[in-house]
Design an enzyme around this catalytic site. Structure first.
Site, mmCIF file in Angstrom:
data_model
loop_
_atom_site.group_PDB
_atom_site.id
_atom_site.type_symbol
_atom_site.label_atom_id
_atom_site.label_comp_id
_atom_site.label_asym_id
_atom_site.label_seq_id
_atom_site.Cartn_x
_atom_site.Cartn_y
_atom_site.Cartn_z
ATOM 1 N N THR A 155 17.569 -5.037 -15.532
ATOM 2 C CA THR A 155 16.524 -4.341 -16.282
ATOM 3 C C THR A 155 15.787 -5.464 -16.996
ATOM 4 O OG1 THR A 155 17.854 -4.051 -18.269
ATOM 5 C CG2 THR A 155 17.956 -2.265 -16.651
ATOM 6 N N HIS A 156 14.482 -5.329 -17.133
ATOM 7 C CA HIS A 156 13.647 -6.401 -17.702
ATOM 8 C C HIS A 156 13.788 -7.703 -16.904
ATOM 9 C CE1 HIS A 156 13.392 -3.826 -21.364
ATOM 10 N NE2 HIS A 156 14.662 -3.574 -21.043
ATOM 11 N N SER A 277 3.653 -24.056 5.675
ATOM 12 C CA SER A 277 2.570 -24.626 4.881
ATOM 13 C C SER A 277 1.899 -25.719 5.697
ATOM 14 C CB SER A 277 3.152 -25.209 3.592
ATOM 15 O OG SER A 277 2.351 -26.271 3.130
ATOM 16 N N LYS A 283 8.263 -25.950 3.746
ATOM 17 C CA LYS A 283 8.022 -24.579 3.276
ATOM 18 C C LYS A 283 8.259 -23.486 4.313
ATOM 19 C CE LYS A 283 6.818 -23.354 -0.146
ATOM 20 N NZ LYS A 283 5.478 -23.221 -0.735
ATOM 21 N N ASN A 285 7.323 -19.531 3.888
ATOM 22 C CA ASN A 285 6.737 -18.617 2.906
ATOM 23 C C ASN A 285 6.850 -17.146 3.337
ATOM 24 O OD1 ASN A 285 5.903 -20.823 1.345
ATOM 25 N ND2 ASN A 285 3.996 -21.007 2.512
ATOM 26 N N GLU A 290 4.314 -10.684 0.660
ATOM 27 C CA GLU A 290 3.235 -11.007 -0.281
ATOM 28 C C GLU A 290 1.968 -10.228 0.068
ATOM 29 O OE1 GLU A 290 3.213 -15.486 -1.609
ATOM 30 O OE2 GLU A 290 3.854 -15.346 0.467
ATOM 31 N N TYR A 317 -23.163 19.607 1.098
ATOM 32 C CA TYR A 317 -23.111 18.284 1.726
ATOM 33 C C TYR A 317 -24.141 17.342 1.107
ATOM 34 C CZ TYR A 317 -23.079 14.478 5.048
ATOM 35 O OH TYR A 317 -22.979 13.229 5.598
ATOM 36 N N GLN A 322 -20.507 10.533 3.641
ATOM 37 C CA GLN A 322 -20.232 9.656 4.783
ATOM 38 C C GLN A 322 -19.387 8.461 4.349
ATOM 39 O OE1 GLN A 322 -23.247 8.991 7.928
ATOM 40 N NE2 GLN A 322 -23.365 6.926 7.119
HETATM 41 N N1 ARG Z 1 -22.219 10.863 9.741
HETATM 42 C C1 ARG Z 1 -22.257 11.938 8.823
HETATM 43 C C2 ARG Z 1 -21.064 11.871 7.899
HETATM 44 O O1 ARG Z 1 -20.167 11.164 8.194
HETATM 45 C C3 ARG Z 1 -22.228 13.235 9.549
HETATM 46 C C4 ARG Z 1 -22.862 14.380 8.827
HETATM 47 C C5 ARG Z 1 -24.297 14.136 8.659
HETATM 48 N N2 ARG Z 1 -24.988 15.270 8.193
HETATM 49 C C6 ARG Z 1 -26.227 15.201 7.754
HETATM 50 N N3 ARG Z 1 -26.760 16.284 7.365
HETATM 51 N N4 ARG Z 1 -26.846 14.065 7.675
HETATM 52 O O2 ARG Z 1 -21.000 12.507 6.873
#
Ligand code: ARG
Length: 465
Positions: A155-156, A277, A283, A285, A290, A317, A322
């Site tokens: 711990t710690h 390295s 080395k 690594n 990491e 939308y 996108q």
């Molecule tokens: N490439 C667009 C997206 O990934 C698809 C939908 C586009 N619709 C629009 N009304 N421009 O969201």
């Protein structure tokens, strides 16, 4: 070049705008999902009498031909066609002619992209679950293999109490169990069909969404068209689940880096998981752990990025949406290989059991056990703690460990100690005394292994699906 939506425009977009608005560079990987969604949509259009059966058949045949090529990755996409949806439609038109234009009846790209993404993520998240489960199995195998090995528990990052290496490994097993559960629960919630929402308000055509849902194996339908086209919760859930899972791998990575250092020397990773390295010939690594640790930061970034994209978006939308894809794809491309490589790394490591034994020379990790013993003999635990604290100080001042003190040394500080005091300090005794459920005693860890084997990780993936 005229766009599919070019009717109301008097000039074409400039190339820079095409490049800026295009998503084909990254959404090309939705090709198979998009075509599958379109096949189901076209069939439904025919079945519902929205387009003639013959047209629906022609469209389906054309799309099915493209499906094979999409799987092989041989379809040729263009940036001017902006995204995967319009590229697929253009390619279909080249193959079957104007009838291809009937495919987009009763559909918008907004519900189309949502459908493609749901389909794509359904298999992607399923694959993640399989990889997590496989790593869980590896951890159990290693826990069984090293059931006798005791390591210092911290711990710690200060020596605290000894634990079985198996116990330590199983801690990660349970973290991964929750990770897999979270992914499966997201899978369940996201398995609903958005198609039929149209652009935002639904469609004037008599569509039959349940047919599409059945063909695409969705469990249900979005009940609100606005929600269907603008919901990205399932991607946020995935990014959040992935962030937590990467955080677990990252903590484990940090331990592998520490444990494989000369200072600890508890383990050695196989050469095939390490690099050298360019300057220092000696080395070796631990680049893999990491990088898992490092890449975890990038995955968190994707979660925060999408949350930020979403926070100011009015319904429904918006093109901002996108921006959901690159981070999600990159997260998949990080998490899946990390899980896979971890499995190999853990099953090929060497555990230096001899070195681990010497790790307990001049040790104090049985101090709690001494205090517990005094408490069992009636001394209030607080006083017992103080007595053992003085014993520790006595040993430290002589440059020795607790076990190197004589019975007289012990009795000088408390007559409650007797000549069997050194038995309490035996490493194996210290570990095996913690035998309640969830403790590190061998018998408790054996029980824990049995519980772990009840996990879905031990049901074969075909049985699970
Ligand atoms: N490439 C667009 C997206 O990934 C698809 C939908 C586009 N619709 C629009 N009304 N421009 O969201």
């Amino acid at each position: 070049m005229t766009k599919l939506w070019g009717g109301r425009f008097t000039e074409a977009t400039i190339a820079e705008v095409d490049a800026f608005t295009a998503s084909i560079g990254f959404d090309a990987r939705l090709a198979v999902a998009d075509i599958r969604g379109s096949i189901a949509h076209a069939r439904m259009l025919g079945q519902a009498g929205i387009i003639p059966d013959r047209d629906a058949e022609e469209i389906v045949l054309g799309l099915e031909e493209m499906l094979g090529e999409a799987t092989e990755g041989t379809l040729k996409f263009r940036v001017e066609d902006e995204d995967i949806h319009m590229n697929v439609e253009r390619l279909l038109t080249e193959r079957i002619g104007a009838v291809a234009g009937k495919l987009h009846t009763a559909r918008s790209r907004n519900d189309q992209v949502a459908t493609s993404m749901h389909l794509f993520m359904r298999s992607a998240v399923w694959e993640v679950v399989q990889e997590i489960r496989a790593l869980q199995v590896t951890l159990v195998e290693q826990a069984e293999r090293y059931i006798d090995v005791i390591i210092p528990g911290y711990t710690h990052l200060q020596r605290a109490q000894p634990v079985l290496l198996a116990h330590h490994l199983l801690a990660y097993f349970w973290m991964l169990e929750r990770d897999a559960d979270r992914m499966e629960s997201t899978l369940q919630r996201m398995n609903v069909l958005p198609l039929g929402a149209g652009a935002l308000a639904g469609t004037t055509f008599p569509i039959r969404r349940e047919l599409v849902a059945a063909e695409l194996e969705f469990d249900g339908l979005y009940q609100n068209s606005l929600d269907a086209v603008s919901n990205r919760d399932y991607l946020l859930e995935f990014l959040s689940n992935a962030s937590i899972c990467m955080m677990h791998l990252s903590r484990f990575s940090e331990e592998l880096v520490l444990w494989s250092s000369e200072e600890f020397g508890y383990i050695e990773l196989a050469d095939r998981y390490c690099t050298g390295s360019s300057m220092m010939p000696q080395k070796k690594n631990p680049d893999v752990p990491e990088l898992v640790r490092g890449k975890t930061g990038r995955v968190y970034g994707h979660l925060i990025a999408l949350l930020t994209v979403m926070k100011g978006l009015p319904l429904a939308y918006n093109k901002d949406l996108q921006e959901d894809k690159e981070g999600v794809f990159d997260t998949l491309d990080t998490l899946l290989p990390a899980l896979r490589i971890f499995r190999g790394m853990i099953s090929t490591w060497t555990v230096h059991s001899e070195r681990l034994q010497t790790a307990f020379d001049k040790d104090f990790s049985a101090a709690t056990d001494l205090a517990d013993e005094l408490a069992r003999r009636g001394l209030p635990f607080r006083q017992a703690h103080a007595v053992v604290g003085q014993l520790v100080q006595k040993a430290l001042s002589r440059g020795i460990g607790l076990a190197d003190l004589s019975v007289e040394d012990f009795r000088e500080l408390s007559p409650l100690f007797d000549e069997r005091v050194h038995d309490l300090l035996q490493l194996r005794h210290v570990v095996d005394s913690r035998s309640a459920v969830g403790g590190t005693a061998t018998c408790a860890v054996v029980q824990q292994l049995a519980a772990a084997k009840q996990s879905s990780a031990f049901v074969s993936s075909s049985e699970r699906s």
